[in-house]
Design a protein around this motif. Structure first.
Motif, mmCIF file in Angstrom:
data_model
loop_
_atom_site.group_PDB
_atom_site.id
_atom_site.type_symbol
_atom_site.label_atom_id
_atom_site.label_comp_id
_atom_site.label_asym_id
_atom_site.label_seq_id
_atom_site.Cartn_x
_atom_site.Cartn_y
_atom_site.Cartn_z
ATOM 1 N N HIS A 8 0.496 -29.898 -15.086
ATOM 2 C CA HIS A 8 0.486 -31.341 -14.846
ATOM 3 C C HIS A 8 0.792 -31.658 -13.382
ATOM 4 C CE1 HIS A 8 1.684 -31.463 -19.320
ATOM 5 N NE2 HIS A 8 0.388 -31.689 -19.231
ATOM 6 N N SER A 11 -2.319 -30.624 -11.198
ATOM 7 C CA SER A 11 -3.478 -31.505 -11.409
ATOM 8 C C SER A 11 -3.127 -32.972 -11.200
ATOM 9 C CB SER A 11 -4.045 -31.315 -12.817
ATOM 10 O OG SER A 11 -3.058 -31.590 -13.800
ATOM 11 N N MET A 12 -1.875 -33.256 -10.838
ATOM 12 C CA MET A 12 -1.390 -34.620 -10.614
ATOM 13 C C MET A 12 -1.677 -35.514 -11.815
ATOM 14 S SD MET A 12 -1.873 -35.421 -6.566
ATOM 15 C CE MET A 12 -1.226 -34.301 -5.314
ATOM 16 N N THR A 13 -1.288 -35.021 -12.977
ATOM 17 C CA THR A 13 -1.432 -35.788 -14.217
ATOM 18 C C THR A 13 -0.073 -35.935 -14.906
ATOM 19 O OG1 THR A 13 -1.986 -33.748 -15.424
ATOM 20 C CG2 THR A 13 -3.828 -35.067 -14.598
ATOM 21 N N ARG A 48 -4.041 -38.769 -17.435
ATOM 22 C CA ARG A 48 -4.581 -39.607 -16.369
ATOM 23 C C ARG A 48 -4.175 -39.054 -15.015
ATOM 24 N NH1 ARG A 48 -3.014 -44.865 -13.901
ATOM 25 N NH2 ARG A 48 -4.920 -45.946 -13.284
ATOM 26 N N HIS A 49 -5.163 -38.894 -14.136
ATOM 27 C CA HIS A 49 -4.901 -38.406 -12.781
ATOM 28 C C HIS A 49 -4.533 -39.573 -11.873
ATOM 29 C CE1 HIS A 49 -6.251 -37.663 -8.582
ATOM 30 N NE2 HIS A 49 -5.623 -36.529 -8.772
ATOM 31 N N TYR A 51 -3.122 -39.758 -7.753
ATOM 32 C CA TYR A 51 -2.708 -38.974 -6.589
ATOM 33 C C TYR A 51 -1.235 -39.262 -6.307
ATOM 34 C CZ TYR A 51 -3.073 -36.400 -2.273
ATOM 35 O OH TYR A 51 -2.911 -35.449 -1.295
ATOM 36 N N GLN A 141 -12.657 -28.648 -12.108
ATOM 37 C CA GLN A 141 -12.102 -29.920 -12.527
ATOM 38 C C GLN A 141 -11.141 -29.757 -13.704
ATOM 39 O OE1 GLN A 141 -14.904 -33.126 -13.171
ATOM 40 N NE2 GLN A 141 -13.502 -34.211 -14.534
ATOM 41 N N ALA A 143 -9.145 -32.828 -14.252
ATOM 42 C CA ALA A 143 -8.898 -34.236 -14.578
ATOM 43 C C ALA A 143 -9.972 -35.090 -13.929
ATOM 44 C CB ALA A 143 -7.517 -34.662 -14.076
ATOM 45 N N SER A 145 -11.152 -38.340 -11.899
ATOM 46 C CA SER A 145 -10.450 -38.966 -10.780
ATOM 47 C C SER A 145 -11.180 -40.218 -10.334
ATOM 48 C CB SER A 145 -10.337 -37.995 -9.600
ATOM 49 O OG SER A 145 -11.622 -37.674 -9.108
ATOM 50 N N TYR A 161 -10.629 -33.783 -10.193
ATOM 51 C CA TYR A 161 -9.553 -33.153 -9.440
ATOM 52 C C TYR A 161 -9.198 -31.834 -10.100
ATOM 53 C CZ TYR A 161 -5.393 -33.109 -6.433
ATOM 54 O OH TYR A 161 -4.463 -32.807 -5.471
ATOM 55 N N TRP A 166 -9.925 -31.598 -4.502
ATOM 56 C CA TRP A 166 -10.865 -32.592 -5.009
ATOM 57 C C TRP A 166 -12.220 -31.939 -5.248
ATOM 58 C CZ3 TRP A 166 -9.348 -37.565 -5.992
ATOM 59 C CH2 TRP A 166 -8.152 -38.008 -5.409
#
Length: 368
Positions: A8, A11-13, A48-49, A51, A141, A143, A145, A161, A166
């Protein structure tokens, strides 16, 4: 917070509704991880991603706890050293820790080498520095974005992402502020490294619209000569004007303009010197500026190149911090006795020129 995994964070989720960095630091300037975890999570982890710089900061601290060494030192030993990258400078907070999510200064060639390492799936020469499986996982990928930037179409940030990368129209890219880019396009055996001051989408559009259509096409000798001629003459524009008066001129700095690089009421003195000037900013620092050329100095340890000229009663100089995408425009009006010094783009960690010119680099001494 207990349900958040390394996946998480990578992947910035993690679930925050927006970048949590400013709020987390405001809550806990001495412990960003604690601040991150104390903020409300609006979305279930992994769904949900967003940033979120804090996630990368926490990953850096986790790596340090697991390995028992600092992130910068770990990467020097495991990655940059074996690749022959001798100088990787990091911006640090008050206790000496690197930010992790930003503040790594590399040459354009080093950024390109990093992209080439990824293109080769972790292989460098006869060594496998990074496992191929990891590169494959990091650059696919994880997530969906959507990059939202007011007034700008950022379509190259809407392809998904991965793990700190990216996805792009083709391949993937590592994205830094002000159009710093490392774009890898495996289908064309291509790596594009950009160190610039500009807009990321404009730079990426130039790759898709201008560069990529020409990849694989054989150029004529005439084309090669034309390109070589153009490259030889590329340079940053110098300030136009004359050598001006051969005496020292002093003015008082007005810091009321946005993005002022120096404190209000700083005395600014321009001293004539052979081939240019010495520009003294009170007791803060002194830089050398060339006339019809660039002159380099490092008054506080980090390099600044500068050029200037007089236009009537006004002295104008550009001060470029060449290890960053930033520069300062100085204007001094001898008639009114006032001066201004403003950033072309404000650095992420604050406007103080003194902090950005110091070595070692530590632009947030207020954060532990």
């Amino acid at each position: 917070g207990r349900r958040i995994t390394v996946h998480h964070l990578l992947s910035m989720t993690a679930g925050h509704p927006a970048d949590s960095l400013a709020q987390a630091w405001e809550r806990e300037p001495g412990d960003l991880a604690k601040g991150f975890l104390s903020l409300p999570f609006a979305h279930r982890e992994g769904t949900r991603h967003v940033y979120d710089n804090s996630t990368t900061y926490i990953l850096a601290r986790m790596l340090e706890q697991v390995t028992g060494t600092g992130l910068a030192e770990y990467l020097d030993a495991r990655l940059f050293g074996p690749m022959g990258i001798e100088h990787a400078e990091w911006d640090r907070v008050a206790d000496g820790a690197v930010f992790g999510f930003h503040g790594l200064h590399l040459t354009t060639e080093a950024v390109a080498a990093f992209g080439e390492l990824l293109r080769r799936e972790g292989a460098w020469g006869d060594r496998q520095l990074v496992e191929p499986d990891w590169v494959q996982r990091a650059t696919r990928q994880h997530a969906a974005s959507q990059w939202t930037l007011e007034g700008a179409d950022q379509k190259d940030f809407s392809y998904g992402y991965g793990y700190q990368f990216w996805m792009a129209r083709q391949g993937y890219h590592g994205h830094g502020s002000y159009a710093q880019q490392c774009l890898v396009i495996p289908s064309h055996d291509l790596v594009v490294a950009l160190t610039a001051q500009g807009e990321a989408q404009e730079a990426l559009d130039a790759v898709w619209d201008c560069l990529l259509p020409g990849v694989g096409h054989t150029a004529s000798a005439r084309d090669d000569q034309a390109l070589a001629r153009r490259l030889r003459h590329l340079q940053l524009p110098m300030v136009a004007g004359s050598a001006g008066p051969r005496r020292s001129i002093t003015a008082t700095l007005d810091a009321s303009l946005p993005h002022s690089a120096l404190p209000d009421k700083t005395n600014v003195t321009v001293h004539p010197a052979r081939g240019g000037w010495r520009v003294q900013f009170g007791s803060i620092l002194q830089v050398e500026a060339g006339y019809r050329g660039w002159r380099e100095s490092a008054p506080l340890g980090r390099p600044i190149v500068a050029t200037g000229a007089w236009q009537g009663d006004t002295f104008t100089a550009d001060l470029c911090l060449i290890t960053t995408p930033h520069r300062v425009r100085l204007t001094l009006d001898a008639g009114t006795g006032t001066a201004t010094a403003t950033w072309s783009t404000p650095p992420l960690t604050g406007p103080s020129l003194q902090l950005h010119a110091q070595s070692p680099l530590m632009t947030r001494p207020d954060v532990a």
